[in-house]
Structures are given as C-alpha cells and as structure tokens.
Design an enzyme around this catalytic site. Structure first.
Site, PDB file in Angstrom:
ATOM      1  N   ARG A 112      95.314  62.028  28.668  1.00 26.71           N
ATOM      2  CA  ARG A 112      94.385  62.137  27.538  1.00 26.71           C
ATOM      3  C   ARG A 112      94.921  63.168  26.551  1.00 26.71           C
ATOM      4  O   ARG A 112      95.256  64.283  26.946  1.00 26.71           O
ATOM      5  CB  ARG A 112      93.013  62.585  28.041  1.00 26.71           C
ATOM      6  CG  ARG A 112      92.008  62.897  26.955  1.00 26.71           C
ATOM      7  CD  ARG A 112      90.722  63.420  27.570  1.00 26.71           C
ATOM      8  NE  ARG A 112      89.681  63.597  26.570  1.00 26.71           N
ATOM      9  CZ  ARG A 112      89.058  64.752  26.339  1.00 26.71           C
ATOM     10  NH1 ARG A 112      89.358  65.841  27.045  1.00 26.71           N
ATOM     11  NH2 ARG A 112      88.125  64.840  25.415  1.00 26.71           N
ATOM     12  N   ASN A 343      82.681  65.674  29.820  1.00 27.74           N
ATOM     13  CA  ASN A 343      83.366  66.873  30.295  1.00 27.74           C
ATOM     14  C   ASN A 343      82.388  67.582  31.211  1.00 27.74           C
ATOM     15  O   ASN A 343      81.196  67.681  30.890  1.00 27.74           O
ATOM     16  CB  ASN A 343      83.737  67.789  29.129  1.00 27.74           C
ATOM     17  CG  ASN A 343      84.706  67.129  28.155  1.00 27.74           C
ATOM     18  OD1 ASN A 343      85.184  66.013  28.400  1.00 27.74           O
ATOM     19  ND2 ASN A 343      84.995  67.804  27.062  1.00 27.74           N
ATOM     20  N   GLU A 411      87.032  65.769  31.365  1.00 27.92           N
ATOM     21  CA  GLU A 411      87.485  67.139  31.634  1.00 27.92           C
ATOM     22  C   GLU A 411      86.763  67.655  32.868  1.00 27.92           C
ATOM     23  O   GLU A 411      85.532  67.571  32.956  1.00 27.92           O
ATOM     24  CB  GLU A 411      87.166  68.080  30.464  1.00 27.92           C
ATOM     25  CG  GLU A 411      88.029  67.879  29.248  1.00 27.92           C
ATOM     26  CD  GLU A 411      87.833  68.958  28.180  1.00 27.92           C
ATOM     27  OE1 GLU A 411      87.384  70.083  28.523  1.00 27.92           O
ATOM     28  OE2 GLU A 411      88.136  68.671  27.011  1.00 27.92           O
TER      29      GLU A 411
HETATM   30  C1  NOJ Z   1      86.492  72.175  26.245  1.00 29.03           C
HETATM   31  C2  NOJ Z   1      87.450  71.635  25.244  1.00 29.03           C
HETATM   32  O1  NOJ Z   1      87.385  70.254  25.070  1.00 29.03           O
HETATM   33  C3  NOJ Z   1      88.867  72.095  25.506  1.00 29.03           C
HETATM   34  O2  NOJ Z   1      89.484  72.157  24.274  1.00 29.03           O
HETATM   35  C4  NOJ Z   1      88.855  73.417  26.255  1.00 29.03           C
HETATM   36  O3  NOJ Z   1      90.142  73.922  26.399  1.00 29.03           O
HETATM   37  C5  NOJ Z   1      88.244  73.175  27.614  1.00 29.03           C
HETATM   38  N1  NOJ Z   1      86.970  72.489  27.510  1.00 29.03           N
HETATM   39  C6  NOJ Z   1      88.105  74.439  28.465  1.00 29.03           C
HETATM   40  O4  NOJ Z   1      87.387  75.398  27.795  1.00 29.03           O
END
Ligand code: NOJ
Length: 513
Positions: A112, A343, A411
């Site tokens: 991704r 996420n 995520e």
């Molecule tokens: C949120 C974001 O999408 C990403 O850019 C960030 O590095 C991670 N989660 C961890 O904070």
C-alpha cells in the site's frame, strides 16, 4: 487509570463515534488463535497480506523532477518536528527498486502506498508532470513484475500547498473539482494496473488533527481547542472539511465507476481510523457516551457512505455547524465505497461528559459529550498496549451496524522508539507480539464471518512519522536515518512476518526463531 495525554494517537482523541454499539459477546473476544498459519486465511487474491507507506513519509526527492510542496512539507518546515522534515525521508523515490526487492524477499503479497498529488500535478490543477507519472508507473510495474498487488491511496495528508494557498484546500468546495481531476489523471495513467484505490487515508483523523487540534497538516485550529495555529476555527472547520472530503470522494468514485471500472476491474473505497470503543463503566451514561463516540468517530464518515446522512446524534449536538447533504449529494455519497479501509491500533474507553454540551463554544469533543480515555496510555517504552479485542469489536460493529461490507485492515502495527543500540532496535519482540495478537484476533473475527479482504502492517519500513518525525517508528525494516545511504535492516518482525507469509505456523515455538 489515567487520562490520555496528547501524545501519539491521543491527539486525535481528542477526537472520536454512534449508531447503537453492538454488544460483543465474551466468546468473540477470546483470542483463541495464537496458533495459526497463512493457510488459515483465504489465499490471494481473495485475501492479501501486505505492508504500507505513504508518499511524503518515504519518497523524499521533495524538490526534484518538478514536484512542488504539499501541506505536509509546509507543516514539517514550520518547525513542528524540530529540525526534521521529509525532504529526503527514506529516499524511496530513488531506491524503489531495492525496496521492492526487500518486499519480494519478505514475501509481501500486496503493498500500500500513496500518490503525491503535487508530484503528479505540481500546481494542484493544470499540466500533468510526466516525471511524476513515470515514477508511479515504474513503481507499479516493479511491484507487478514480482506479483505484488498495488493498493493505491490518492490523499494521505498531502494536498498541494498551491491549493491551500489559493482557496484554503479542504475547507473550500472548490477542491471537489480539483480532486476529481487529479483522480482522473491517476485512474487514466495507472488504473489499468491498480486493483484497489483508496480516495482518502484516515479521513477522520486528518480533519481532527488538521482542523481541530492543529497538530497535523495543514495545522489549523482556534483557541482554546488548539494552540499556535496561524488560522482556523476548531468549532466549524472539521465539519466543513469532512463534508468536502465526502463530496470529493463521491465525485471521484462516480467518475471511476462511469469511466474506468468496467474496463479496469478495480475497486474503490475510503479509509478511516478505528478504535475499539468500550464504555468505561457499565453505567447507562457511559454506555450511551460510547454510542455517541462511535457515531462521532466512525459514523461521521460511515453513516453518510452507507446510509446517506450523518448520525442523528451529530445532527442533534452539532446543530447548524454540521453541513447538511442535499438529496443529490446524499445519493452520490451513499453506497460509494466498494470496500472500507480501516486503520486500527488501539482501544479507547469512553466516559460520559455531560457538562461539555453546556459550553457555548464547542469543538468536536465537546459536541460528542464524552471523554476518550486510554487505560494504559502509551507505555513508557513508547509502545501501544496490545488489545486485539478492540479490532474484533470494530469488525463486529461493521458486520452488525453497516451490513458487513468488505473491509481491508490498511494499518496495524506497533510503535517503538529508536533505541540507542542497533541490536535493541532490531530486536523488536514487542512488535512481533503485537502483530501476532492482532492477526490472531483478526482470524477470530473472520471465523465469526467478518468480511475482511486484507491485512497490511504499518509500516513496511521506518519512515517520516506523522507524530514525531523520524523519532518513533513502526517499520518491519529499520532505516538508519543517520547513514548517508539510509541503509535498511530487517528487524526481528520482518523475519517473523516473512516466515508467516512463507507458510510457517505462528505459535510459541516461533519465538525461538
Ligand atoms: C496514521 C497515518 O496514516 C500514517 O501516516 C502514520 O504514520 C501512522 N498512522 C502511524 O501514526
């Protein structure tokens, strides 16, 4: 128990959702699965395991080949990360072939990443930059030549600064047209090879961090809700930006569906951050507060996307500050996601806060009338507590409240701080412990019929972190930012994930790997 401080995800926190929260049975929350293998999940492409990144966080080459600054460049250069910024980051712009080789060695099935709008259309609108197009085309080809499926995000905290300057970026309705044109260029140039598009990354956190607390780009807020912001209005702008994001998403999706999807066969969705939301006590007040927190944090985006309108509790509490959908807008937004990107990192405990609704001037948290608390906060080691039941709660709610649409966990990962010694940095057992627990929880949720189509570790390698620049890390691969070549090293977690992807059973014996 301690109140969440403004560190890491707390910031948002301050951020957070309600449709009736589904009561989750204790049986569901048993993570019976600390013994599993790749074969317990559906095979690719029905289900893919991957890892992720985003443009500003890894590419570097900030001033090369025609790229112009995004709002994240401006934010980083304003001293928000001390003297750090993403000008060079991991230099993936130049090292993408080596990095794809690392992905191949690891056994990733999917990767991704996001496309930097100001690299592809430097002025935000107008001429397309052939060098920018060439970079993403080459990256996609490199991935595909090794059988790695590209999952592409269009907006990851980084619209062109030119549009922020011209009309205020997401707070202006003008962005809908420009975002749709950018999306059109991406679908046209790359869509023949992209199976999964995400219009917006972590849209709920972006608007809260960016327009309420001012702790993320574009760093807008107003006192007393945020401080040190050059401009903004925390009581209105998060709601306005959200409305424009939903309309821009819906417009790009309509274009994709009308012009491209039949021949390109891809899917398109939107991504939000989710928390496992649990009432702090079993009092009726806290249970209702948890429902409101669900509405505000998840339902703010999910209800319009699934049902065509904001949750009733938001309409009631936010009142005239919450934009409303015309019938036509509602029709466009409703049903516009083929899948949802989620996420997920942690669980939050919700406490009723009735007093906040009496304040004349309220931001999002005040409107929610609830506090979001973390029972453990961030651990002293800088790590997240490990609570996979939170992910199971989120997936159970998706199933029961939103009709079980396809979701991809885009995520999930453990935060650690850079350690002084290389050995300690590489020996990231807490990350392995975290991933094992959450993958086990995910499998349990899928056995309970959650419609999950993929799982992506955040992040493939250390990168320029949203919260703290390069200080906190999520990478399977450690990047030595002090080394002129930005050397990459496999952590224990990279070996562990690789073993799993290559078919090894995950159980206690793997700890002796
Ligand atoms: C949120 C974001 O999408 C990403 O850019 C960030 O590095 C991670 N989660 C961890 O904070």
């Amino acid at each position: 128990m301690r109140r969440m401080g403004c560190h890491g995800y707390c910031v948002l926190i301050v951020v957070l959702h309600v449709v009736a929260l589904v009561r989750v049975s204790p049986a569901l929350l048993q993570t019976a699965t600390s013994d599993f293998s790749r074969d317990d999940f559906p095979p690719p492409p029905r289900f893919v395991f991957g890892a992720g990144s985003s443009a500003y966080q890894v590419e570097g080459a900030a001033f090369e080949d025609g790229r112009t600054p995004s709002i994240w460049d401006t934010f980083a250069h304003s001293g928000r990360y001390g003297d750090k910024n993403g000008d060079i980051a991991c230099d993936m712009y130049h090292k993408y072939k080596e990095d794809v080789q690392l992905m191949v060695d690891t056994g990733l099935e999917a990767y991704r990443f996001s496309i930097s709008w100001p690299r592809v259309i430097p002025n935000g609108r107008g001429p397309v930059n052939p060098k920018g197009v060439h970079y993403y085309s080459s990256l996609i080809n490199e991935l595909l030549s090794h059988g790695i499926q590209p999952h592409v995000t269009l907006f990851h905290y980084d619209i062109p600064q030119a549009l922020e300057d011209e009309y205020g970026g997401w707070v202006s309705r003008k962005i809908v047209k420009d975002f749709t044109t950018f999306a059109d260029v991406c679908f046209r140039e790359f869509g023949d090879r992209v199976s999964h598009w995400t219009t917006m990354n972590e849209a709920n956190v972006f608007v809260l961090g960016g327009y309420d607390k001012g702790v993320f780009p574009p760093g807008r807020c107003s006192s007393p809700f945020g401080s040190n912001c050059a401009g903004g209005n925390s009581t209105t702008e998060p709601y306005i930006a959200t409305h424009n994001i939903l309309l821009a998403h819906a417009s790009a999706v309509r274009l994709y569906k009308e012009k491209y999807q039949a021949k390109q066969h891809g899917l398109i969705g939107l991504d939000i951050l989710t928390y496992g939301l649990v009432p702090l006590t079993n009092s009726t007040e806290d249970e209702k507060a948890a429902e409101r927190a669900h509405d505000f944090f998840h339902g703010w985006f999910l209800n319009p996307l699934v049902f065509g309108d904001y949750p009733e509790s938001m309409k009631r509490n936010v009142g005239s500050r919450l934009p409303s959908f015309t019938p036509l807008q509602s029709k466009l937004v409703k049903g516009s996601c083929d899948f949802f990107g989620l996420n997920h990192y942690r669980t939050m405990y919700i406490k009723d806060d009735p007093g906040s609704l009496n304040m004349n001037q309220r931001d999002y948290l005040g409107d929610m009338g609830a506090q979001m608390l973390s029972k453990q906060g961030i651990l002293p080691t800088g790590e997240f507590p490990i609570d996979p039941a939170g992910l199971q709660i989120v997936l159970e709610n998706f199933k029961e409240v939103y009709g079980n649409p396809p979701v991809i966990i885009y995520e999930n990962g453990q935060m650690t701080f850079h350690n002084a010694s290389l050995d300690a940095t590489l020996n990231d057992t807490s990350r392995v412990e975290y991933l094992e627990a959450f993958m086990g929880g995910l499998l349990q949720a899928m056995r309970n019929e959650s419609n999950v189509k993929g799982y992506f570790v955040w992040s493939f390698m250390d990168l320029f972190e949203l919260f703290a620049g390069p200080r906190s890390t999520f990478g399977l691969y450690y990047v030595d930012f002090d080394n002129p070549d930005l050397k990459r090293y496999a952590r224990f977690s990279a070996h562990w994930y690789s073993s799993f992807l290559k078919g090894r059973r995950i159980n206690q014996y793997l700890w002796h790997y």
